[in-house]
Design an enzyme around this catalytic site. Structure first.
Site, short mmCIF file in Angstrom:
data_model
loop_
_atom_site.label_atom_id
_atom_site.label_comp_id
_atom_site.label_asym_id
_atom_site.label_seq_id
_atom_site.Cartn_x
_atom_site.Cartn_y
_atom_site.Cartn_z
N ASP A 178 41.54 50.28 51.65
CA ASP A 178 42.65 49.31 51.69
C ASP A 178 43.79 49.80 50.80
O ASP A 178 44.34 49.05 50.00
CB ASP A 178 42.16 47.93 51.23
CG ASP A 178 43.09 46.81 51.72
OD1 ASP A 178 43.87 47.04 52.67
OD2 ASP A 178 43.03 45.71 51.14
N VAL A 208 44.87 34.73 39.84
CA VAL A 208 44.88 35.58 38.64
C VAL A 208 45.69 34.88 37.54
O VAL A 208 46.80 34.40 37.78
CB VAL A 208 45.49 36.96 38.95
CG1 VAL A 208 45.49 37.84 37.69
CG2 VAL A 208 44.72 37.65 40.07
N ALA A 221 49.34 35.11 39.75
CA ALA A 221 49.39 35.41 41.18
C ALA A 221 48.24 34.70 41.86
O ALA A 221 47.27 34.28 41.22
CB ALA A 221 49.30 36.92 41.42
N LYS A 230 40.78 37.10 36.88
CA LYS A 230 40.78 36.71 38.29
C LYS A 230 39.65 35.71 38.50
O LYS A 230 38.49 35.98 38.15
CB LYS A 230 40.60 37.93 39.19
CG LYS A 230 40.55 37.60 40.68
CD LYS A 230 40.35 38.84 41.54
CE LYS A 230 41.62 39.65 41.62
NZ LYS A 230 41.52 40.71 42.68
N GLY A 241 45.91 34.70 45.75
CA GLY A 241 45.62 35.30 47.05
C GLY A 241 44.77 34.38 47.88
O GLY A 241 44.59 33.19 47.55
N GLY A 242 44.20 34.92 48.96
CA GLY A 242 43.43 34.10 49.88
C GLY A 242 42.12 33.61 49.30
O GLY A 242 41.62 32.56 49.72
N MET A 243 41.53 34.35 48.33
CA MET A 243 40.24 33.94 47.81
C MET A 243 40.20 33.87 46.30
O MET A 243 39.13 33.63 45.73
CB MET A 243 39.14 34.88 48.32
CG MET A 243 39.26 36.31 47.87
SD MET A 243 37.95 37.38 48.56
CE MET A 243 36.48 36.63 47.89
#
Length: 539
Positions: A168, A58, A51, A73, A53-55
């Protein structure tokens, strides 16, 4: 901005050629993610990306040292030049290691590698995210939605007890493992923006920024405003989750985050009955609960995870409870929902027992408040001034490490010493002081002409269940403990604060106490002295 790193001490530096710490030649920071097959830090072989994400990205990986599959990660190398970004990346790992709970993803290790990458090594989870399940199925059966939230509450209760607010909670941060049913497990992920009240280093905002973090569609109104938060902010997000699982849509829709935040602040959320098709039946108690969780004011929501967990489990038969929680229940005795007091009129005589006893001594402050206006007009009749006093008092308790619960609308409890043991007389005296402060606050601010408010408080010492067994704190007292509380409160004069003999012994003569009587214990000949705290200065 840092552009180079030391492969020996693994620290980042600016435009230097050698490390000022050990003299090692500095290397340029990597500019790309590592490729599949790379071995990081000599132990973790990356197999394939899972996967992104923005930063971060993984990877599925193999821990060659321990012979187990893991998830790794990796921080986006382009962001590694900024120290604050690195710190935020590692916050998730630090908070997860602080909690160590069965419903929180396990972090094995984290830190920079000799190759210059910043990594977090976690347990490898299968299953599917709740967000993916909702997109695939639309609505979920209400029984499954409750099961998911019950497991989630077990994790959040553990976190809130350690003064950690997730900030969150959303479907993408909830992983579902196993087939739907009692054996389905829930993992709460990504504590990257969590607020840790006990350690400001976890929660310091970036230079020049405000401390508003989260996902707009799930943020509480107080979170959007940047106000101080407690666990009730996460409960608002649970309300959004329940609404979304039951209806297939969020209560406030929109593509513009600013517009969604405005709706969270000012618009009334729709009722479940206004959104659900007529053919879909959801228990009335669940509809009422979702409405309470989505209240704009934290004071109007369910007071804590313990109270929420009890109401959720009371809606399901015991054979539909999560297997892990049901196993704890069966080890301890009767099969009941995990609330401290029964909601029936006989609640003062019975207490739920959830897991096996453990020698974890705590001090319990129990407060009952009588309000003539409230008694005449029902639970909704709290005068605003009294409600404000209780909100201020709750904040003081949470700031000093107490775990707040509200077993009944007219009573409040604070548990001290569960995670930070009670050390001595001064700390016990402080607990007694909390009761005296609330009494004085109500007398000063919580009354108006014609309004009568009376407080009775008792402080007892008890044994609670083993926190490592995963129990939510609200169910920690035994029937004998609760019997003492009930007897003491009945004996307490209006405005009085009473302590039991074990607490008096802990106080060690630091307070002036007056004998009040005895409360019965287990045997017919057993009784415990109780003492009224005399009026003294200092509170």
């Amino acid at each position: 901005m840092n552009t180079r790193f030391c492969p020996s001490c693994r620290r980042n530096f600016g435009n230097l050629t050698r490390c000022p710490q050990d003299g090692e030649r500095l290397l340029p920071l990597p500019i790309d993610y590592p490729s599949a097959g790379t071995v990081l830090d000599g132990d973790y072989q990356l197999l394939a990306p899972m996967a992104a994400g923005g930063m971060s990205r993984v990877y599925r990986a193999s821990d060659r040292h321990h012979g187990r599959p893991v998830a790794v990660k990796v921080l986006d190398p382009r962001l590694a030049a900024h120290p604050y970004t690195i710190d935020r990346f590692y916050r998730e790992a630090r908070v997860s290691r602080l909690l160590e709970h069965a419903n929180v993803v396990e972090v094995h290790s984290f830190g920079p590698t000799p190759q210059g990458h910043h990594v977090i090594v976690m347990e490898l989870l299968g299953g599917e995210s709740l967000g993916s399940v909702i997109r695939r199925l639309g609505r979920l059966p209400w029984q499954r939605a409750l099961h998911i939230v019950i497991e989630l509450c077990d994790a959040l209760g553990h976190a809130h007890g350690r003064r950690v607010v997730h900030r969150d909670v959303k479907p993408e941060n909830i992983q579902l493992l196993g087939a739907p049913g009692p054996d389905e497990r829930v993992k709460l992920l990504d504590f990257g923006v969590a607020y840790v009240a006990a350690d400001a280093s976890f929660s310091a905002p970036a230079p020049g920024s405000t401390n508003v973090s989260g996902t707009p569609a799930y943020m509480s109104p107080e979170q959007i405003r940047g106000q101080p938060l407690d666990g009730r902010s996460d409960l608002y997000a649970i309300g959004v989750l329940l609404f979304e699982m039951l209806t297939g849509q969020r209560p406030f829709l929109g593509d513009d985050p600013v517009d969604v935040c405005r709706k969270q602040l000012f618009e009334r959320p729709p009722l479940l009955s206004e959104v659900l098709p007529r053919s879909i039946r959801v228990p009335a108690d669940l509809q009422t609960l979702v409405k309470e969780l989505l209240a704009k004011s934290p004071r109007s929501r369910v007071p804590g995870v313990g109270a929420l967990l009890g109401r959720l489990m009371a809606m399901l038969p015991p054979d539909q409870w999560p297997t892990r929680l049901r196993a704890k229940q069966q080890r301890s005795g009767p099969t009941r929902a995990p609330t401290l007091w029964d909601n029936a009129p006989s609640r003062r005589n019975t207490v739920d027992e959830i897991v096996r006893p453990a020698k974890t001594p705590v001090v319990l402050l129990h407060v009952e408040i009588e309000c003539a206006e409230r008694a005449a007009h029902g639970a909704a009749a709290w005068p605003e001034s009294v409600d404000q006093v209780l909100a201020k008092w709750r904040a003081v308790i949470e700031e000093t490490g107490g775990f707040i619960q509200q077993p009944e609308p007219d009573s409040m409890q604070a548990v001290f010493g569960l995670f930070t043991p009670i050390q001595g007389a001064d700390e016990v005296r402080e607990v007694v002081g909390h009761a005296a402060r609330l009494r004085d606050m109500l007398l000063q601010y919580g009354t108006r002409p014609g309004l009568q408010v009376a407080l009775r408080a008792c402080v007892t010492r008890a044994e609670v269940r083993d926190p490592e067994a995963g129990v939510d704190i609200g169910a920690g007292l035994t029937a004998a403990d609760a019997g003492v509380v009930n007897q003491v409160v009945r004996m307490t004069p209006a405005g009085g604060v009473v302590v039991t003999a074990p607490v008096a012994q802990l106080l060690g003569g630091t307070l002036e106490l007056e004998p009040l009587g005895h409360v019965p214990l287990a045997g017919p000949a057993d009784a415990m002295p109780v003492y009224l705290v005399a009026e003294i200065d200092g509170f």
